[in-house]
Design an enzyme around this catalytic site. Structure first.
Site, PDB file in Angstrom:
ATOM      1  N   GLY A  47       2.981  -0.896   4.853  1.00  0.00           N
ATOM      2  CA  GLY A  47       1.623  -0.484   5.202  1.00  0.00           C
ATOM      3  C   GLY A  47       1.056   0.200   3.971  1.00  0.00           C
ATOM      4  N   GLU A  48       0.341   1.276   4.162  1.00  0.00           N
ATOM      5  CA  GLU A  48      -0.186   2.033   3.031  1.00  0.00           C
ATOM      6  C   GLU A  48       0.542   3.374   3.015  1.00  0.00           C
ATOM      7  OE1 GLU A  48      -2.241   0.546   0.857  1.00  0.00           O
ATOM      8  OE2 GLU A  48      -1.769   2.364  -0.296  1.00  0.00           O
ATOM      9  N   CYS A  79       9.039  -1.741   1.790  1.00  0.00           N
ATOM     10  CA  CYS A  79       7.763  -1.719   1.062  1.00  0.00           C
ATOM     11  C   CYS A  79       7.183  -0.301   1.028  1.00  0.00           C
ATOM     12  CB  CYS A  79       6.807  -2.754   1.633  1.00  0.00           C
ATOM     13  SG  CYS A  79       5.541  -3.214   0.439  1.00  0.00           S
ATOM     14  N   ARG A 108       4.299   2.114  -7.363  1.00  0.00           N
ATOM     15  CA  ARG A 108       3.546   1.404  -6.324  1.00  0.00           C
ATOM     16  C   ARG A 108       2.809   0.220  -6.937  1.00  0.00           C
ATOM     17  NH1 ARG A 108      -0.490   5.259  -3.708  1.00  0.00           N
ATOM     18  NH2 ARG A 108      -0.733   3.540  -2.244  1.00  0.00           N
ATOM     19  N   ARG A 137       1.713  -6.470  -2.323  1.00  0.00           N
ATOM     20  CA  ARG A 137       1.382  -5.251  -3.108  1.00  0.00           C
ATOM     21  C   ARG A 137       2.613  -4.347  -3.166  1.00  0.00           C
ATOM     22  NH1 ARG A 137      -2.744  -2.081  -1.050  1.00  0.00           N
ATOM     23  NH2 ARG A 137      -3.324  -1.480  -3.143  1.00  0.00           N
ATOM     24  N   HIS A 172       9.222  -7.405   2.682  1.00  0.00           N
ATOM     25  CA  HIS A 172       9.031  -7.315   4.141  1.00  0.00           C
ATOM     26  C   HIS A 172      10.005  -8.240   4.880  1.00  0.00           C
ATOM     27  CE1 HIS A 172       5.152  -5.061   4.411  1.00  0.00           C
ATOM     28  NE2 HIS A 172       5.066  -5.454   3.154  1.00  0.00           N
ATOM     29  N   GLU A 174      10.890  -8.140   7.823  1.00  0.00           N
ATOM     30  CA  GLU A 174      10.453  -8.344   9.218  1.00  0.00           C
ATOM     31  C   GLU A 174       9.484  -9.511   9.348  1.00  0.00           C
ATOM     32  OE1 GLU A 174       9.232  -6.227   7.168  1.00  0.00           O
ATOM     33  OE2 GLU A 174       7.099  -5.864   7.597  1.00  0.00           O
TER      34      GLU A 174
END
Ligand code: GLN
Length: 190
Positions: A47-48, A79, A108, A137, A172, A174
């Site tokens: 996510g962020e 991530c 990041r 990202r 990721h 998942e």
């Protein structure tokens, strides 16, 4: 049955829960402090990281998760979750709230504009065949302390690592149908 939580602030929570269940765990979303009760492990999804870290602070989860992790509860960051685990974040931004549990320096959005979002095979140490890494990202580990075991690298740097009961990957897992990293984490929680 081993009960694993998935931090449910942002990200592909239900996908993580689904993979954990397929590995044989009881998997529950974690939104508030009381959800941490009885957990044998916790996943921090992507996510962020600034948003997730800020909301974790607000809900009192940062201290609680940090204390449990220090007492031995395994934590798996994917991530943005990797960023939240890192002791140091190298992107020139102001200090962002995080758990700071793992002895790594993480950059990041480390792959730049050209490689903002891509897939690549990732050979995890101990796995027979590569997993398909979905990078969005994504961060990279640029430096790892002596207690950190590097589990996978790409040309750009380290994309999977473990430090005792802490596991972090840049991508990721998942978002694929590959159970292996989730089952590996479940074994760490038993
Ligand atoms: N770039 C995000 C961050 O630094 C992570 C992206 C992701 O989790 N897919 O927080």
């Amino acid at each position: 049955m081993v009960k694993i939580g998935v931090l449910s602030i942002q990200g592909a929570v239900s996908e993580h829960i689904d993979l954990l269940k397929r590995c044989g765990a009881v998997a529950v979303p974690v939104k508030k402090l009381s959800d941490l009760e009885g957990l044998k492990g916790l996943i921090l999804p992507g996510g962020e990281s600034t948003t997730i870290g800020g909301l974790m602070e607000k809900y009192g989860l940062t201290e609680a998760v940090r204390a449990r992790a220090r007492a031995g509860m395994p934590v798996f960051g994917t991530c943005a979750g990797m960023v939240l685990l890192a002791r140091e974040i190298l992107d020139g931004a102001r200090e962002q709230p995080r758990l700071a549990l793992m002895d790594v320096k993480v950059r990041r959005n480390a792959f730049g504009r050209q490689r903002e979002s891509f897939e690549a095979p990732v050979q995890i140490k101990g796995f027979d065949t590569p997993v398909e890494g979905v990078f969005i990202r994504a961060p990279l580990i640029e430096e790892a302390g002596p207690a950190v075991e590097v589990l996978a690298s790409l040309d750009e740097g380290i994309v999977a690592a473990r430090q005792g009961s802490l596991l972090a990957v840049s991508f990721h897992p998942e978002l694929t149908d590959d159970l292996r990293l989730h089952c590996y984490f479940l074994e760490m929680c038993k």
